[in-house]
Scaffold this motif. Structure first.
Motif, short mmCIF file in Angstrom:
data_model
loop_
_atom_site.label_atom_id
_atom_site.label_comp_id
_atom_site.label_asym_id
_atom_site.label_seq_id
_atom_site.Cartn_x
_atom_site.Cartn_y
_atom_site.Cartn_z
N LYS A 153 -15.68 30.52 0.03
CA LYS A 153 -15.48 31.79 -0.61
C LYS A 153 -16.87 32.81 -0.59
CE LYS A 153 -14.03 34.08 -4.88
NZ LYS A 153 -13.50 33.89 -6.22
N GLN A 154 -17.73 32.13 -1.02
CA GLN A 154 -19.15 32.80 -0.79
C GLN A 154 -19.63 33.16 0.46
OE1 GLN A 154 -18.53 30.04 -2.90
NE2 GLN A 154 -18.45 30.76 -4.85
N CYS A 155 -19.46 32.21 1.33
CA CYS A 155 -19.86 32.55 2.70
C CYS A 155 -18.75 33.80 3.27
CB CYS A 155 -19.60 31.47 3.94
SG CYS A 155 -20.90 30.40 3.49
N ARG A 156 -17.62 33.73 3.09
CA ARG A 156 -16.89 34.91 3.55
C ARG A 156 -17.13 36.29 2.62
NH1 ARG A 156 -12.75 30.99 2.65
NH2 ARG A 156 -11.73 32.21 0.71
N LYS A 157 -17.70 36.25 1.62
CA LYS A 157 -18.15 37.18 0.90
C LYS A 157 -19.52 37.91 1.30
CE LYS A 157 -17.60 37.49 -3.55
NZ LYS A 157 -17.59 36.85 -4.87
N GLY A 158 -20.30 37.09 2.04
CA GLY A 158 -21.40 37.45 2.86
C GLY A 158 -22.48 36.74 1.98
N LEU A 159 -22.39 35.96 1.05
CA LEU A 159 -23.25 35.32 0.19
C LEU A 159 -23.54 33.95 0.59
CD1 LEU A 159 -21.80 36.83 -3.20
CD2 LEU A 159 -23.51 37.76 -1.96
N GLN A 160 -24.06 33.98 1.81
CA GLN A 160 -24.36 32.33 2.63
C GLN A 160 -25.53 31.70 1.71
OE1 GLN A 160 -24.71 34.04 6.50
NE2 GLN A 160 -23.10 32.74 7.07
N GLN A 161 -26.35 32.58 1.20
CA GLN A 161 -27.55 31.88 0.63
C GLN A 161 -26.97 31.02 -0.67
OE1 GLN A 161 -26.85 35.08 0.83
NE2 GLN A 161 -27.71 36.13 -1.22
N VAL A 162 -25.80 31.23 -1.35
CA VAL A 162 -25.32 30.62 -2.49
C VAL A 162 -24.25 29.77 -2.01
CG1 VAL A 162 -26.15 31.86 -4.18
CG2 VAL A 162 -24.23 32.45 -3.24
N CYS A 163 -24.14 29.30 -0.70
CA CYS A 163 -22.72 28.49 -0.33
C CYS A 163 -23.06 27.31 -1.00
CB CYS A 163 -23.05 28.33 1.21
SG CYS A 163 -21.84 26.94 1.87
#
Length: 352
Positions: A93-103
């Motif tokens: 979910k985080q990666c899909r939201k563009g928040l890869q740094q908190v994957c």
């Protein structure tokens, strides 16, 4: 080839190993530079729960492609590349939201996979899957490119805390991360940048390089009082704690202006992570506290561009160049605080 393998706390061995061969979805690189950081020191002293020894450590990696797997396209022998350290899964979910740094499924080079303290290494398919190999721009050395990874983390922290034009910024901690924070804040248009550090020698060394508007030695003056004095009593717009110290975070609350932002960039020791937070300061001054954790592949690309453009110079921050055989000495230098940035050059045999 030679590698530096971590076996246990205090046990880091430079030894011979077979050159690796890439799988069909992997790349093999000749490592030119892998720079060291405080995390390498922590691993050496205490190990890490994500490391199953023996493991080749080192995660600030730049090198040259020497072989590609059968299924890999877009890369050729001789390409100069920088490799991300933190590897997002790209699917959660985080990666899909563009928040890869908190994957939450993040893997890491030098932890889950063998890292860059080696003459050759494999870039795993998990890195290629998330576009985590970056071309080094012309004019950028391998040593400079290896600093793109920590700069990417700094960029993530400052972007999240919205450091921008006209801000008065305080950076607490004069290590390599603090120096990068000073330079990036200037590149982002900060009106003034103040550097705070307890160790006078370390402060002077850093200040000579990055030229903050004020260098504040926390062992000689109260940094809160000094920042308030410098800002006419208002406090700073942004305070970045680039030090693993609870007092630095507590002081940040006291030196931040109304509606100011605080970035808790440096994590605290796991056995002492609790600070005293005056929540009335947060409440009445309408302060915002931001975390900062790692970087994304895109932050790494942006960091290389900042280095290439000259907006954030890094070459002069690399104060020591050492061969792989002296990796233990490099760790000792990081521990002593006598350097800004130490880089390991596996292909060299003589210290510089």
């Amino acid at each position: 080839m030679k590698v530096a393998r971590f076996y246990a706390p205090g046990d880091l061995r430079v030894e011979e190993a077979d050159e690796p061969n890439p799988g069909p979805d992997e790349i093999k690189i000749r490592v030119h530079n892998t720079s060291t950081c405080g995390t390498d020191l922590k691993i050496f002293k205490h190990g890490h729960h994500h490391i199953d020894p023996p493991r080749v450590i080192g995660h600030e990696i730049a090198g040259e492609v020497v072989e590609t797997g059968a299924n890999v396209s877009g890369w050729n022998s001789g390409d100069r590349v920088q490799v991300i350290a933190a590897i997002p899964c790209g699917e959660c979910k985080q990666c899909r939201k563009g928040l890869q740094q908190v994957c939450p499924n993040q893997l890491s080079m030098g932890y889950h996979f063998d890292g860059g303290f080696a003459e050759y290494m494999i870039v795993p398919k998990q890195v290629l899957k998330v576009d985590g190999v970056n071309r080094i721009p012309d004019g950028v050395s391998y040593a400079e490119a290896s600093v793109a990874e920590p700069l990417a983390c700094v960029l993530n922290g400052q972007s999240f805390a919205q450091v921008g034009r006209g801000d008065v910024v305080v950076v607490v901690g004069a290590g390599p991360i603090g120096c990068l924070h000073v330079r990036l804040a200037r590149a982002k248009g900060a009106a003034a940048v103040y550097l705070v550090e307890l160790n006078r020698g370390r402060l002077d060394m850093a200040a000579e390089l990055v030229k903050p508007d004020a260098a504040i030695c926390g062992a000689e003056v109260d940094p809160v009082e000094k920042v308030l004095e410098l800002t006419g009593g208002d406090g700073a717009d942004v305070v970045i704690t680039a030090a693993a110290a609870g007092k630095a975070q507590e002081d940040a609350l006291k030196m931040t202006a109304r509606r100011g932002r605080i970035s808790f960039f440096g994590g605290l020791p796991k056995d002492n992570p609790i600070i005293a937070c005056d929540s009335n300061l947060v409440h009445y001054r309408e302060l915002t506290i931001y975390g900062a954790n790692g970087s994304s592949p895109d932050h790494n690309r942006q960091a290389l561009e900042l280095i290439s453009s000259g907006r954030v110079p890094v070459d002069d921050l690399i104060t020591h160049h050492l061969p792989l055989s002296e990796v233990r000495r490099a760790i000792d230098i990081v521990s002593s605080g006598e350097a800004i940035k130490v880089t390991i050059e596996p292909g060299t045999s003589d210290a510089a």
